[in-house]
Design a protein around this motif. Sequence first.
Motif, PDB file in Angstrom:
ATOM      1  N   PRO A 339     -12.801 -28.008  67.159  1.00  5.79           N
ATOM      2  CA  PRO A 339     -12.369 -29.147  66.335  1.00  5.79           C
ATOM      3  C   PRO A 339     -11.954 -28.706  64.931  1.00  5.79           C
ATOM      4  O   PRO A 339     -12.553 -27.785  64.359  1.00  5.79           O
ATOM      5  CB  PRO A 339     -13.617 -30.034  66.269  1.00  5.79           C
ATOM      6  N   ALA A 340     -10.933 -29.371  64.397  1.00  4.69           N
ATOM      7  CA  ALA A 340     -10.423 -28.988  63.079  1.00  4.69           C
ATOM      8  C   ALA A 340     -11.500 -29.179  62.025  1.00  4.69           C
ATOM      9  O   ALA A 340     -12.337 -30.075  62.109  1.00  4.69           O
ATOM     10  CB  ALA A 340      -9.192 -29.820  62.742  1.00  4.69           C
ATOM     11  N   GLY A 341     -11.463 -28.319  61.043  1.00  4.24           N
ATOM     12  CA  GLY A 341     -12.433 -28.405  59.949  1.00  4.24           C
ATOM     13  C   GLY A 341     -12.625 -27.051  59.315  1.00  4.24           C
ATOM     14  O   GLY A 341     -12.009 -26.065  59.714  1.00  4.24           O
ATOM     15  N   GLU A 342     -13.472 -27.018  58.307  1.00  3.14           N
ATOM     16  CA  GLU A 342     -13.751 -25.746  57.642  1.00  3.14           C
ATOM     17  C   GLU A 342     -15.249 -25.638  57.422  1.00  3.14           C
ATOM     18  O   GLU A 342     -15.899 -26.621  57.081  1.00  3.14           O
ATOM     19  CB  GLU A 342     -13.003 -25.650  56.308  1.00  3.14           C
ATOM     20  N   VAL A 359     -11.814 -21.523  59.123  1.00  5.74           N
ATOM     21  CA  VAL A 359     -11.037 -22.755  59.078  1.00  5.74           C
ATOM     22  C   VAL A 359     -10.368 -22.928  60.429  1.00  5.74           C
ATOM     23  O   VAL A 359      -9.739 -21.997  60.938  1.00  5.74           O
ATOM     24  CB  VAL A 359      -9.974 -22.714  57.962  1.00  5.74           C
ATOM     25  N   SER A 360     -10.535 -24.112  61.005  1.00  4.94           N
ATOM     26  CA  SER A 360      -9.921 -24.389  62.305  1.00  4.94           C
ATOM     27  C   SER A 360      -8.877 -25.481  62.154  1.00  4.94           C
ATOM     28  O   SER A 360      -9.054 -26.412  61.376  1.00  4.94           O
ATOM     29  CB  SER A 360     -11.005 -24.849  63.291  1.00  4.94           C
ATOM     30  N   PRO A 366      -8.526 -19.091  65.411  1.00  2.00           N
ATOM     31  CA  PRO A 366      -8.948 -19.509  64.065  1.00  2.00           C
ATOM     32  C   PRO A 366      -7.758 -19.527  63.117  1.00  2.00           C
ATOM     33  O   PRO A 366      -6.938 -18.602  63.126  1.00  2.00           O
ATOM     34  CB  PRO A 366      -9.978 -18.458  63.665  1.00  2.00           C
ATOM     35  N   TYR A 367      -7.666 -20.590  62.312  1.00  3.73           N
ATOM     36  CA  TYR A 367      -6.553 -20.664  61.369  1.00  3.73           C
ATOM     37  C   TYR A 367      -6.749 -19.666  60.245  1.00  3.73           C
ATOM     38  O   TYR A 367      -5.798 -19.073  59.745  1.00  3.73           O
ATOM     39  CB  TYR A 367      -6.435 -22.079  60.808  1.00  3.73           C
ATOM     40  N   ARG A 368      -8.006 -19.477  59.861  1.00  7.40           N
ATOM     41  CA  ARG A 368      -8.304 -18.535  58.786  1.00  7.40           C
ATOM     42  C   ARG A 368      -9.754 -18.099  58.948  1.00  7.40           C
ATOM     43  O   ARG A 368     -10.641 -18.928  59.182  1.00  7.40           O
ATOM     44  CB  ARG A 368      -8.127 -19.224  57.437  1.00  7.40           C
TER      45      ARG A 368
END
Lengths: 410, 166
Positions: A339-342, A359-360, A366-368
């Motif tokens: 799920p998106a979030g950090e 960060v997702s 993983p986005y970051r």
Amino acid sequence: MPQTTETLPGQPILSAPVAEGSSDQTMVINMGPQHPSTHGVLRLVLEIDGEIVIRLYPEIGYLHTGIEKTCEAKFYQQVVPMTDRIDYLSPMHNNLCYCLAVEKLLELPIPEKAQWMRVLLSELTRLNSHLVWLGTHAMDIGALTVFLYTFREREDILRIFEHVAGQRMMTSYFRIGGLSMEAPLDFFDRVRKFIKTFPEKIDEYSNLLTGNPIFTGRLQNVGHLSAADAIALGVTGPPLRASGVDFDLRRDMPYSGYEKFQFDVPVSQRCDVWGRYLVRLEEMRQSVRIINQALDGMPEGPIKADAPKIVLPDREKMKTQMESLIHHFKIVTEGFTVPAGEVYQGIESSRGQMGYYVVSDGTPKPYRVHMRNPSFASLQALETMCKGRLLADVVAVIGSIDVVLGEIDR
Amino acid sequence: MSGSATLADKESVLREMPSHPAVAAITAVLPEALADAKWDRSEMTLTIAPEHIVRAGQIVQQAGYNFLEDVTAVDWFPSEPRFQVSYHIVSHKLKERIRLRVLLEEEMPVVDTITGVWPSADYYEREVFDLFGIRFGGHPNMRRIMMPDDWEGHPLRKDYPVEGYR
């Protein structure tokens, strides 16, 4: 002295590389990147007046491999082996920190046995790392014998790691959702056998070093770092506690079930290299306490979370059950979405506060991924500790903050 | 404190958790600095207007968040605002962590340095500058830290390829 602003505690004295602002009175020398006491490829540019260090500028980046960038191109579970390679002395801490961060993103509960195994192995990793620190630190000072002793015990720990994970150094044993596999049957006996004799070994190192006048002379009142400077310069872990700041994430912001263990956090008010030596030595004794508690109270139960879409199925199930085979295929080929979030997960590694910022964006990659590594920040305090002291003390101070360059450069 | 429930925007955070030390301190001293807030997975994220970041750092420092743990960035290419700078700050007294973040546009990726508040931001801001190309105004030594000085481009930007040639 150019660009000096002494308004705050711990304000970096040097803001530009040494060669740009040096005067005729002084000499600029390079220490490293191949100097043996720099523990890797750390290059220090020093400005010295005779034997006195006037300024010091660390040049880092020689080991930069872009791990953070590589992580962005991998599935979540493929990042775990990359985390081993950041700090070759505490791979399990990196595994743990990353897994905890992703599990926090997934809000995935972890079975108790997996948590306790993680604590047990984290503390063994701390012993492993502190043993290497002690051996190399003493060797830098000139006490070569200790190195042979500490590496003898380190070998035992690495054999335990090999036994449980199949690998001595790049373990990748902690996985998202638990552990990679069940520990072998005689694993706990081997750890118990090792940990039973280990306190005597700590006494043995202490006998060799603590009363040694050459060792104490090189360490005491060297590399002074006040508590205010340590906090201002981002120093964590044993150097912070040796400056009198009583803060340990294991106790103060517990993770992975550390709140269930009794241990003391050693603190020293000495603020010098000697204080850091005493704190780390006592930390090894406390790790033994934690390992003993983990061995005695090890709960029974599963070692993987009940999440078939995230955790790989057991080999046996994958070979016999259609559904497990499908899950296995899906996880391996297309990963699992998070799920998106950090989130930011901090743990207490051997060197201090380690943190993973993940960060997702809701995709399987993983986005970051950013790693906060303790050595990177602690290196900033090097100049404060060395300024105005003898050149030979620089070696003792580097040893006392226990830098690992793989961790600094990533 | 409202357990693990997610509070997605500033209004709900101010309504449900007005006594959170960092939120209370910022709203009391400089309410216009707080652009957004989020309570997610038991982590507090406060979005600060870029021009107020230094002042906001001083305010949370006085509120007990004394230890700067980490500074890093995220590149949200191609959406705007493109860059996010995240500051993680720990309180030794409250035993708690907050995240301040600043959103920056692609045309002007510049924000004031917080090295005046926490000198430890020095290396972290250099790293962010090196790998993302975000500049920190007033930084004492804004030069590359990981990559060679003559390197072109900023590797952690999303339009910088992972493999192959640029």
